[in-house]
Design a protein around this motif. Sequence first.
Motif, PDB file in Angstrom:
ATOM      1  N   HIS A 134      35.404  25.791  31.764  1.00  0.00           N
ATOM      2  CA  HIS A 134      35.231  25.761  33.212  1.00  0.00           C
ATOM      3  C   HIS A 134      33.749  25.753  33.602  1.00  0.00           C
ATOM      4  CE1 HIS A 134      39.418  25.915  34.178  1.00  0.00           C
ATOM      5  NE2 HIS A 134      39.607  27.017  33.475  1.00  0.00           N
ATOM      6  N   ARG A 135      32.918  26.437  32.822  1.00  0.00           N
ATOM      7  CA  ARG A 135      31.484  26.432  33.121  1.00  0.00           C
ATOM      8  C   ARG A 135      30.926  25.005  33.045  1.00  0.00           C
ATOM      9  NH1 ARG A 135      30.093  29.558  29.479  1.00  0.00           N
ATOM     10  NH2 ARG A 135      29.890  31.502  30.678  1.00  0.00           N
ATOM     11  N   ASN A 136      31.306  24.287  32.001  1.00  0.00           N
ATOM     12  CA  ASN A 136      30.795  22.920  31.825  1.00  0.00           C
ATOM     13  C   ASN A 136      31.321  21.995  32.921  1.00  0.00           C
ATOM     14  OD1 ASN A 136      29.420  23.728  29.528  1.00  0.00           O
ATOM     15  ND2 ASN A 136      31.061  23.122  28.134  1.00  0.00           N
ATOM     16  N   ASN A 137      32.577  22.158  33.289  1.00  0.00           N
ATOM     17  CA  ASN A 137      33.127  21.319  34.354  1.00  0.00           C
ATOM     18  C   ASN A 137      32.504  21.637  35.705  1.00  0.00           C
ATOM     19  OD1 ASN A 137      34.987  19.457  33.175  1.00  0.00           O
ATOM     20  ND2 ASN A 137      36.360  21.167  32.734  1.00  0.00           N
ATOM     21  N   ALA A 138      32.203  22.917  35.936  1.00  0.00           N
ATOM     22  CA  ALA A 138      31.534  23.287  37.184  1.00  0.00           C
ATOM     23  C   ALA A 138      30.145  22.667  37.246  1.00  0.00           C
ATOM     24  CB  ALA A 138      31.449  24.809  37.304  1.00  0.00           C
ATOM     25  N   LYS A 139      29.412  22.744  36.145  1.00  0.00           N
ATOM     26  CA  LYS A 139      28.068  22.174  36.116  1.00  0.00           C
ATOM     27  C   LYS A 139      28.090  20.662  36.250  1.00  0.00           C
ATOM     28  CE  LYS A 139      25.896  25.881  33.430  1.00  0.00           C
ATOM     29  NZ  LYS A 139      25.235  26.254  32.156  1.00  0.00           N
ATOM     30  N   ALA A 140      29.164  20.040  35.754  1.00  0.00           N
ATOM     31  CA  ALA A 140      29.288  18.582  35.836  1.00  0.00           C
ATOM     32  C   ALA A 140      29.864  18.120  37.167  1.00  0.00           C
ATOM     33  CB  ALA A 140      30.158  18.075  34.689  1.00  0.00           C
ATOM     34  N   GLY A 141      30.217  19.054  38.051  1.00  0.00           N
ATOM     35  CA  GLY A 141      30.788  18.683  39.342  1.00  0.00           C
ATOM     36  C   GLY A 141      32.245  18.294  39.270  1.00  0.00           C
ATOM     37  N   LEU A 142      32.943  18.694  38.196  1.00  0.00           N
ATOM     38  CA  LEU A 142      34.355  18.351  38.030  1.00  0.00           C
ATOM     39  C   LEU A 142      35.286  19.502  38.401  1.00  0.00           C
ATOM     40  CD1 LEU A 142      34.140  16.467  34.598  1.00  0.00           C
ATOM     41  CD2 LEU A 142      34.084  15.495  36.905  1.00  0.00           C
ATOM     42  N   LEU A 143      34.740  20.713  38.521  1.00  0.00           N
ATOM     43  CA  LEU A 143      35.480  21.872  39.005  1.00  0.00           C
ATOM     44  C   LEU A 143      34.833  22.313  40.307  1.00  0.00           C
ATOM     45  CD1 LEU A 143      37.688  24.079  38.365  1.00  0.00           C
ATOM     46  CD2 LEU A 143      35.789  25.462  37.480  1.00  0.00           C
ATOM     47  N   HIS A 144      35.630  22.423  41.350  1.00  0.00           N
ATOM     48  CA  HIS A 144      35.065  22.605  42.686  1.00  0.00           C
ATOM     49  C   HIS A 144      35.373  23.955  43.321  1.00  0.00           C
ATOM     50  CE1 HIS A 144      36.240  18.317  41.987  1.00  0.00           C
ATOM     51  NE2 HIS A 144      34.922  18.222  42.064  1.00  0.00           N
ATOM     52  N   GLY A 145      36.395  24.645  42.849  1.00  0.00           N
ATOM     53  CA  GLY A 145      36.772  25.912  43.457  1.00  0.00           C
ATOM     54  C   GLY A 145      37.423  26.836  42.460  1.00  0.00           C
ATOM     55  N   ILE A 146      37.678  28.067  42.895  1.00  0.00           N
ATOM     56  CA  ILE A 146      38.353  29.056  42.057  1.00  0.00           C
ATOM     57  C   ILE A 146      39.150  29.991  42.957  1.00  0.00           C
ATOM     58  CG2 ILE A 146      36.305  30.554  42.067  1.00  0.00           C
ATOM     59  CD1 ILE A 146      37.124  31.546  39.286  1.00  0.00           C
ATOM     60  N   GLU A 147      40.363  30.298  42.533  1.00  0.00           N
ATOM     61  CA  GLU A 147      41.146  31.285  43.267  1.00  0.00           C
ATOM     62  C   GLU A 147      40.530  32.664  43.077  1.00  0.00           C
ATOM     63  OE1 GLU A 147      45.699  29.452  43.230  1.00  0.00           O
ATOM     64  OE2 GLU A 147      45.191  31.161  41.965  1.00  0.00           O
ATOM     65  N   ILE A 148      40.326  33.358  44.184  1.00  0.00           N
ATOM     66  CA  ILE A 148      39.954  34.773  44.107  1.00  0.00           C
ATOM     67  C   ILE A 148      41.146  35.635  44.512  1.00  0.00           C
ATOM     68  CG2 ILE A 148      37.539  34.244  44.542  1.00  0.00           C
ATOM     69  CD1 ILE A 148      37.875  35.374  47.375  1.00  0.00           C
ATOM     70  N   VAL A 149      42.133  34.989  45.113  1.00  0.00           N
ATOM     71  CA  VAL A 149      43.387  35.637  45.509  1.00  0.00           C
ATOM     72  C   VAL A 149      44.530  34.730  45.110  1.00  0.00           C
ATOM     73  CG1 VAL A 149      44.844  36.166  47.498  1.00  0.00           C
ATOM     74  CG2 VAL A 149      42.518  37.058  47.409  1.00  0.00           C
ATOM     75  N   ASN A 150      45.558  35.337  44.507  1.00  0.00           N
ATOM     76  CA  ASN A 150      46.770  34.589  44.186  1.00  0.00           C
ATOM     77  C   ASN A 150      47.957  35.517  44.399  1.00  0.00           C
ATOM     78  OD1 ASN A 150      49.048  33.886  42.174  1.00  0.00           O
ATOM     79  ND2 ASN A 150      47.871  31.996  42.313  1.00  0.00           N
ATOM     80  N   GLY A 151      48.834  35.148  45.316  1.00  0.00           N
ATOM     81  CA  GLY A 151      49.987  35.983  45.585  1.00  0.00           C
ATOM     82  C   GLY A 151      49.558  37.366  46.054  1.00  0.00           C
ATOM     83  N   GLY A 152      49.990  38.392  45.325  1.00  0.00           N
ATOM     84  CA  GLY A 152      49.659  39.756  45.707  1.00  0.00           C
ATOM     85  C   GLY A 152      48.466  40.331  44.980  1.00  0.00           C
ATOM     86  N   SER A 153      47.693  39.493  44.262  1.00  0.00           N
ATOM     87  CA  SER A 153      46.591  40.024  43.462  1.00  0.00           C
ATOM     88  C   SER A 153      45.260  39.387  43.830  1.00  0.00           C
ATOM     89  CB  SER A 153      46.868  39.838  41.965  1.00  0.00           C
ATOM     90  OG  SER A 153      47.047  38.468  41.655  1.00  0.00           O
ATOM     91  N   TYR A 154      44.196  40.148  43.576  1.00  0.00           N
ATOM     92  CA  TYR A 154      42.814  39.761  43.913  1.00  0.00           C
ATOM     93  C   TYR A 154      41.933  40.012  42.710  1.00  0.00           C
ATOM     94  CZ  TYR A 154      38.073  40.983  45.576  1.00  0.00           C
ATOM     95  OH  TYR A 154      36.714  41.111  45.722  1.00  0.00           O
ATOM     96  N   SER A 155      40.953  39.139  42.494  1.00  0.00           N
ATOM     97  CA  SER A 155      40.016  39.297  41.391  1.00  0.00           C
ATOM     98  C   SER A 155      38.590  39.364  41.915  1.00  0.00           C
ATOM     99  CB  SER A 155      40.138  38.140  40.393  1.00  0.00           C
ATOM    100  OG  SER A 155      39.090  38.182  39.448  1.00  0.00           O
ATOM    101  N   GLU A 156      38.004  40.545  41.808  1.00  0.00           N
ATOM    102  CA  GLU A 156      36.610  40.734  42.185  1.00  0.00           C
ATOM    103  C   GLU A 156      35.687  39.895  41.297  1.00  0.00           C
ATOM    104  OE1 GLU A 156      34.168  44.635  41.533  1.00  0.00           O
ATOM    105  OE2 GLU A 156      35.203  44.797  43.468  1.00  0.00           O
ATOM    106  N   GLU A 157      36.037  39.813  40.016  1.00  0.00           N
ATOM    107  CA  GLU A 157      35.209  39.044  39.075  1.00  0.00           C
ATOM    108  C   GLU A 157      35.234  37.556  39.408  1.00  0.00           C
ATOM    109  OE1 GLU A 157      36.259  42.899  37.583  1.00  0.00           O
ATOM    110  OE2 GLU A 157      37.602  41.229  38.101  1.00  0.00           O
ATOM    111  N   SER A 158      36.399  37.043  39.827  1.00  0.00           N
ATOM    112  CA  SER A 158      36.479  35.629  40.204  1.00  0.00           C
ATOM    113  C   SER A 158      35.674  35.351  41.465  1.00  0.00           C
ATOM    114  CB  SER A 158      37.937  35.219  40.403  1.00  0.00           C
ATOM    115  OG  SER A 158      38.647  35.322  39.190  1.00  0.00           O
TER     116      SER A 158
END
Length: 327
Positions: A134-158
């Motif tokens: 994912h790091r390489n795809n983000a740097k290449a502009g191929l990954l554009h977003g990331i879930e920080i919330v999904n359903g009933g859960s949240y990720s501070e690290e995300s």
Amino acid sequence: EALRDGLDAIAITEHLEYQPHLEDIPHHDRNRSYEDAVSSAEETDLIIVPGVEITRRPPASHMNAIFINDANTLVRVPDPNEPQDPKSYSTKAHEWPAQKAVEAANEQGAFVFWNHSWWRPHFPNGITIMPDFHRNNAKAGLLHGIEIVNGGSYSEESFQIALEYNLTLIGTSDIHGLIDWDYEPHKGGHRPVTLVFVEERTMEGIRDAMFKRRTVVWFKNILMGRADHLGPLLEACLSLHGATYGNREILSVDVTNFSDADFHLRNKSDYSFSDHTDIIVVPQHSTERLRIRTGNKVEKVKLEFEVLNALTTPKKTASIALEAKVE
């Protein structure tokens, strides 16, 4: 459900690599769920965003690709004329490298985001770490977003990863049944949503805003977003008005909340309140009257609040200043 909940847009993102009822309900056109939703929403203002979920083992894990043109080009499955069962179908589909699927989605101009990275078996301890994929795809502009919330859960690290890698903040319901079952809106709950700040209410307007990272996530009455987007949203939601002294030298002033969220505010100004402590709650679509000890009479009042249920980073709450002229 989307119309009842007042949504402007919805994406239905089926797992490409799974046909769990293949033996009973085979269907080889992976655009069908989108086409069916478009047909159902034909007489409404609901915008149906075409999308799919690309499913692989870690480190790629699960990714959504939305604003696609053709879901069928993003999956490689057995010949439909060959005998097959759900397991063999899935095994064959997983053989196509995840990187190829990401690149194929980007060739269609898709917005690609990493889903629920903290789920098992991705990171069994629940702590997301950015893998090279994912790091390489983000740097290449191929990954554009990331879930920080999904359903009933949240990720501070995300959330932190999104800020570090300049990714769009995403919150999804990931609904597999009924909204009423999972989020109980009849009891005051709400599905997680991504608020997208658009120039125009169109598919292209939404796509443009998401690529430019103009989003705020609303989750369990918590708003999470970059300060540039969260600040103006709070200013649009809250207003200070109706400031009068009446017969005493205690100022009465109204705080109105125009939004669907309840706001929890901590007083950061030098003034003290007569009928409240420094923490006040302004429920959705309501007005709370404050009585302020200003000492001497003033011609205008400025109140500064920490918004306890609004985050600009994983550990930092938002602030807002509200002003009113005394009548």
